[in-house]
Motif scaffolding. Structure first.
Motif, short mmCIF file in Angstrom:
data_model
loop_
_atom_site.label_atom_id
_atom_site.label_comp_id
_atom_site.label_asym_id
_atom_site.label_seq_id
_atom_site.Cartn_x
_atom_site.Cartn_y
_atom_site.Cartn_z
N SER A 120 0.83 -1.20 0.00
CA SER A 120 0.00 0.00 0.00
C SER A 120 0.86 1.25 0.00
N THR A 121 0.73 2.04 -1.04
CA THR A 121 1.42 3.33 -1.04
C THR A 121 0.69 4.33 -0.15
N GLU A 122 -0.57 4.05 0.17
CA GLU A 122 -1.34 4.94 1.04
C GLU A 122 -0.78 4.95 2.46
N GLN A 123 -0.11 3.88 2.86
CA GLN A 123 0.47 3.80 4.20
C GLN A 123 1.86 4.42 4.27
N MET A 124 2.38 4.84 3.12
CA MET A 124 3.71 5.44 3.08
C MET A 124 3.68 6.87 3.60
N THR A 125 4.82 7.30 4.15
CA THR A 125 4.96 8.71 4.53
C THR A 125 5.13 9.54 3.27
N LYS A 126 5.08 10.86 3.43
CA LYS A 126 5.32 11.74 2.28
C LYS A 126 6.69 11.47 1.68
N ARG A 127 7.69 11.28 2.54
CA ARG A 127 9.05 11.03 2.04
C ARG A 127 9.12 9.72 1.27
N GLN A 128 8.52 8.67 1.82
CA GLN A 128 8.53 7.38 1.12
C GLN A 128 7.80 7.48 -0.22
N ARG A 129 6.66 8.16 -0.22
CA ARG A 129 5.89 8.29 -1.46
C ARG A 129 6.68 9.12 -2.47
N ALA A 130 7.38 10.16 -2.02
CA ALA A 130 8.21 10.96 -2.92
C ALA A 130 9.33 10.11 -3.51
N GLU A 131 9.93 9.26 -2.70
CA GLU A 131 10.98 8.36 -3.20
C GLU A 131 10.40 7.38 -4.22
N PHE A 132 9.23 6.83 -3.92
CA PHE A 132 8.54 5.93 -4.84
C PHE A 132 8.29 6.63 -6.17
N LEU A 133 7.75 7.86 -6.12
CA LEU A 133 7.44 8.59 -7.34
C LEU A 133 8.70 8.96 -8.12
N THR A 134 9.75 9.34 -7.41
CA THR A 134 11.01 9.68 -8.08
C THR A 134 11.59 8.47 -8.79
N THR A 148 4.43 13.91 -17.06
CA THR A 148 4.15 15.27 -16.62
C THR A 148 5.16 15.69 -15.55
N ASP A 149 5.66 16.90 -15.67
CA ASP A 149 6.60 17.46 -14.69
C ASP A 149 5.86 17.67 -13.37
N PRO A 150 6.40 17.13 -12.25
CA PRO A 150 5.73 17.31 -10.95
C PRO A 150 5.50 18.77 -10.59
N ALA A 151 6.36 19.67 -11.05
CA ALA A 151 6.22 21.09 -10.73
C ALA A 151 4.91 21.65 -11.27
N THR A 152 4.43 21.11 -12.40
CA THR A 152 3.16 21.60 -12.96
C THR A 152 1.98 21.16 -12.11
N GLN A 153 2.21 20.21 -11.20
CA GLN A 153 1.18 19.73 -10.29
C GLN A 153 1.37 20.30 -8.88
N GLY A 154 2.29 21.25 -8.76
CA GLY A 154 2.55 21.88 -7.47
C GLY A 154 3.41 21.05 -6.54
N LEU A 155 4.24 20.16 -7.10
CA LEU A 155 5.08 19.29 -6.28
C LEU A 155 6.55 19.45 -6.61
N ASP A 156 7.36 19.41 -5.58
CA ASP A 156 8.82 19.29 -5.73
C ASP A 156 9.19 18.07 -4.93
N LEU A 157 9.39 16.93 -5.62
CA LEU A 157 9.63 15.65 -4.94
C LEU A 157 10.91 15.65 -4.13
N SER A 158 11.83 16.53 -4.44
CA SER A 158 13.10 16.56 -3.71
C SER A 158 12.95 17.20 -2.34
N LYS A 159 11.83 17.88 -2.08
CA LYS A 159 11.64 18.58 -0.80
C LYS A 159 11.10 17.69 0.30
N PHE A 160 10.70 16.48 0.00
CA PHE A 160 10.12 15.62 1.04
C PHE A 160 11.17 14.87 1.77
#
Length: 160
Positions: A120-134, A148-160
């Motif tokens: 379950s990715t729903e049980q992951m922390t923000k950091r874990q989910r960011a690592e998964f997405l990266t 799609t660039d994460p920035a266009t969705q309001g996300l910077d995956l490196s900040k988690f």
């Protein structure tokens, strides 16, 4: 009401300045709360957008976003959970003992069912989910899929 998430020294300084400038007449209230570490709606939305784009790319073995997501959970979320959760590691080790004598195709089907039902990715922390997405992003961009660039969705995956 103003909400400020302290994610940099600049934000911290800004908050201190705001407090310093407040009158001492009970006209303002400051509320400090712990920011949750659960996965965000933006991360979930980006995940499904990417799974749809990957499925539509014609690359890989999966034709639906659900199948792409199941395979991604096995390929990218499983290693994170094995690293970070002793409980998950024990469950997965037991699962592998059960299927060790199965033929290759049956094992593959079992791994996908395990991923669908028990990772379950729903049980992951923000950091874990960011690592998964990266990891997901890097893998598919190397294969030439235009995600799609994460920035266009309001996300910077490196900040988690």
């Amino acid at each position: 009401m103003k909400t400020i998430i302290i994610d940099s020294a600049r934000q911290k300084t800004y908050c201190k300045s705001l407090i310093d400038e407040m009158p001492e007449d009970s006209s303002m209230t400051v509320v400090i709360k712990q920011t949750g570490m659960d996965s965000t709606a933006k991360q979930r939305r980006l995940n499904w957008l990417w799974c749809t784009q990957i499925a539509q790319s014609g690359l890989g073995a999966d034709d639906t976003k659900e199948d792409v997501y199941t395979r991604a959970k096995y390929q990218f979320a499983r290693p994170i959970l094995l690293r970070d959760s002793e409980t998950f590691g024990a469950i997965f080790a037991g699962f592998e003992i059960v299927i060790k004598d199965y033929d290759t195709e049956t094992k593959r089907q079992c791994y996908m069912e395990f991923s669908r039902d028990y990772i379950s990715t729903e049980q992951m922390t923000k950091r874990q989910r960011a690592e998964f997405l990266t990891d997901l992003q890097n893998f598919w961009i190397r294969k030439g899929v235009n995600l799609t660039d994460p920035a266009t969705q309001g996300l910077d995956l490196s900040k988690f």
